[in-house]
Design a protein around this motif. Structure first.
Motif, PDB file in Angstrom:
ATOM      1  N   ALA A  52       0.833  -1.213   0.000  1.00 10.71           N
ATOM      2  CA  ALA A  52       0.000   0.000   0.000  1.00 10.71           C
ATOM      3  C   ALA A  52       0.867   1.262   0.000  1.00 10.71           C
ATOM      4  N   ASP A  53       1.959   1.234   0.754  1.00 11.36           N
ATOM      5  CA  ASP A  53       2.859   2.393   0.803  1.00 11.36           C
ATOM      6  C   ASP A  53       3.491   2.647  -0.562  1.00 11.36           C
ATOM      7  N   VAL A  54       3.935   1.574  -1.211  1.00 16.20           N
ATOM      8  CA  VAL A  54       4.549   1.705  -2.536  1.00 16.20           C
ATOM      9  C   VAL A  54       3.514   2.189  -3.549  1.00 16.20           C
ATOM     10  N   ALA A  55       2.293   1.661  -3.456  1.00 12.65           N
ATOM     11  CA  ALA A  55       1.225   2.096  -4.371  1.00 12.65           C
ATOM     12  C   ALA A  55       0.918   3.576  -4.170  1.00 12.65           C
ATOM     13  N   LEU A  56       0.925   4.030  -2.918  1.00 10.83           N
ATOM     14  CA  LEU A  56       0.668   5.442  -2.634  1.00 10.83           C
ATOM     15  C   LEU A  56       1.746   6.319  -3.278  1.00 10.83           C
ATOM     16  N   LEU A  57       3.007   5.916  -3.131  1.00 12.02           N
ATOM     17  CA  LEU A  57       4.105   6.668  -3.746  1.00 12.02           C
ATOM     18  C   LEU A  57       4.010   6.621  -5.268  1.00 12.02           C
ATOM     19  N   ARG A  58       3.615   5.451  -5.779  1.00  5.12           N
ATOM     20  CA  ARG A  58       3.499   5.269  -7.231  1.00  5.12           C
ATOM     21  C   ARG A  58       2.557   6.294  -7.861  1.00  5.12           C
ATOM     22  N   GLY A  91      -5.599  -0.403 -14.442  1.00  6.85           N
ATOM     23  CA  GLY A  91      -4.158  -0.332 -14.648  1.00  6.85           C
ATOM     24  C   GLY A  91      -3.437   0.369 -13.518  1.00  6.85           C
ATOM     25  N   GLY A  92      -4.168   0.758 -12.484  1.00  6.46           N
ATOM     26  CA  GLY A  92      -3.601   1.444 -11.332  1.00  6.46           C
ATOM     27  C   GLY A  92      -3.453   0.522 -10.134  1.00  6.46           C
ATOM     28  N   ILE A  93      -4.281   0.723  -9.119  1.00  4.99           N
ATOM     29  CA  ILE A  93      -4.174  -0.046  -7.869  1.00  4.99           C
ATOM     30  C   ILE A  93      -4.291  -1.559  -8.077  1.00  4.99           C
ATOM     31  N   MET A 208      -6.029   5.334  -2.571  1.00  7.96           N
ATOM     32  CA  MET A 208      -5.038   4.768  -1.658  1.00  7.96           C
ATOM     33  C   MET A 208      -5.022   5.517  -0.333  1.00  7.96           C
ATOM     34  N   LEU A 209      -5.169   6.835  -0.371  1.00  3.47           N
ATOM     35  CA  LEU A 209      -5.221   7.615   0.875  1.00  3.47           C
ATOM     36  C   LEU A 209      -6.406   7.181   1.735  1.00  3.47           C
ATOM     37  N   VAL A 210      -7.551   6.954   1.091  1.00  3.04           N
ATOM     38  CA  VAL A 210      -8.754   6.504   1.815  1.00  3.04           C
ATOM     39  C   VAL A 210      -8.530   5.118   2.407  1.00  3.04           C
ATOM     40  N   LEU A 211      -7.969   4.208   1.614  1.00  2.91           N
ATOM     41  CA  LEU A 211      -7.742   2.834   2.089  1.00  2.91           C
ATOM     42  C   LEU A 211      -6.759   2.797   3.255  1.00  2.91           C
ATOM     43  N   ILE A 212      -5.704   3.603   3.181  1.00  4.52           N
ATOM     44  CA  ILE A 212      -4.702   3.620   4.247  1.00  4.52           C
ATOM     45  C   ILE A 212      -5.242   4.291   5.502  1.00  4.52           C
ATOM     46  N   SER A 219      -0.275  -0.597   6.314  1.00  2.00           N
ATOM     47  CA  SER A 219       0.627   0.491   5.934  1.00  2.00           C
ATOM     48  C   SER A 219       1.604   0.788   7.060  1.00  2.00           C
ATOM     49  N   GLU A 220       2.804   1.167   6.673  1.00  2.00           N
ATOM     50  CA  GLU A 220       3.826   1.590   7.627  1.00  2.00           C
ATOM     51  C   GLU A 220       4.115   3.076   7.459  1.00  2.00           C
ATOM     52  N   LEU A 221       3.144   3.800   6.929  1.00  2.24           N
ATOM     53  CA  LEU A 221       3.317   5.225   6.675  1.00  2.24           C
ATOM     54  C   LEU A 221       3.658   5.948   7.978  1.00  2.24           C
TER      55      LEU A 221
END
Length: 304
Positions: A52-58, A91-93, A208-212, A219-221
């Motif tokens: 999830a963290d990598v997807a958020l940065l992506r 093609g995203g998450i 992704m922000l909503v999911l995290i 997440s380790e954000l």
């Protein structure tokens, strides 16, 4: 008169040669970025970040970088049907999560070959089933070659026994199917590459922000350093999110879609070769032959 034409021809040749060379250089950069995607996806499990963290940065990195152009493309985005937006977002998450889950338990060569080679097969199947598209025998043979290459790659008994979870292959094929639907939708709606990046970045980044924030994904954000996140910011956010898209579009303009796509089929081979020094993976005869057959199949499918 002939001398004048000759001088003019030489000038034109000198004028256009650099742009073609730049096209090849752009495509070379794209190939290494695509290969880096598979390598970075493979390293998530051993890092301080979650998928999830990598997807958020992506998605958030290109969203920030492309902010000055977002409003300009908003008018076009408003005209796109909601169902097409949803299909583009596959093609995203979904693609990133499925690819990352699959990469947890399979060799990097599998990741690169399945994600780069098999979408053409899914595109053909979807076209035949849902759009009644009729393809030539040559194209079916090319797609069959791709599948043969993947099967040959997986015939290595040692590699199959080393898989922690065979379902990883299923995740990779599911990711490939998502990418195929994404590609079909893009061809149908005919959007500019930067518009697609803006849709993916802002919509997927918000989701992704909503999911995290809701705790729906791990997440380790806030618990990892910038130094730990920097490789993913560079490869996933800047590389895949912005540079690869722009360079691939430029390469298509300079070299043509067919030549750029054929060069893109070399990505699995580069991924497998880079995995040897970077991740310490071995390259067996079966994997090498499988990658080779898949690349031939992809090249043939683009020429049919």
């Amino acid at each position: 008169m002939l001398n004048t034409q000759s001088v003019y021809s030489d000038k034109v040749h000198r004028l256009f040669l650099p742009t073609k060379v730049l096209g090849y250089l752009a495509m070379t950069l794209v190939l290494f970025i695509w290969s880096s995607f598979a390598l970075s996806i493979r390293t998530i499990d051993g890092s301080s970040l979650t998928i999830a963290d990598v997807a958020l940065l992506r998605f958030m990195v290109p969203a920030i970088l492309l902010a000055p152009w977002a409003i300009k493309h908003l008018r076009v985005i408003k005209t796109i049907k909601a169902v097409d937006i949803a299909l583009i977002l596959l093609g995203g998450i979904p693609f990133v999560f499925l690819a990352a889950l699959g990469a947890k338990s399979v060799p990097t060569a599998y990741v690169g070959t399945i994600l780069a080679g098999t979408p053409a097969v899914f595109v053909a199947i979807i076209g035949a089933v849902f759009f009644a598209q009729i393809m030539s025998k040559k194209r079916w043979f090319a797609l069959f070659m791709i599948l043969v290459g993947v099967v040959v790659m997986m015939l290595s008994e040692q590699q199959l026994l080393s898989l922690k979870d065979p379902s990883g292959l299923g995740f990779l094929f599911a990711a490939s199917a998502c990418w195929a639907i994404f590609a079909i939708t893009l061809k149908r709606v005919n959007l500019k590459p930067i518009t697609v990046v803006i849709i993916l970045s802002y919509c997927s980044g918000f989701i992704m922000l909503v999911l995290i924030s809701s705790g729906m994904v791990d997440s380790e954000l806030g618990h990892f350093s910038l130094q730990q996140a920097l490789p993913f910011i560079a490869i996933q956010g800047v590389g895949i999110g912005v540079v690869a898209t722009i360079c691939f579009s430029y390469a298509i303009n300079q070299l043509g879609a067919e030549q750029a796509s054929v060069l893109g089929s070399l990505s699995p081979a580069i991924t497998a070769l880079l995995a040897v020094p970077v991740l310490g993976e071995s390259l067996s005869l079966f994997i090498g032959c499988g990658i080779g057959i898949t690349i031939i199949g992809v090249i043939l499918s683009h020429r049919c």
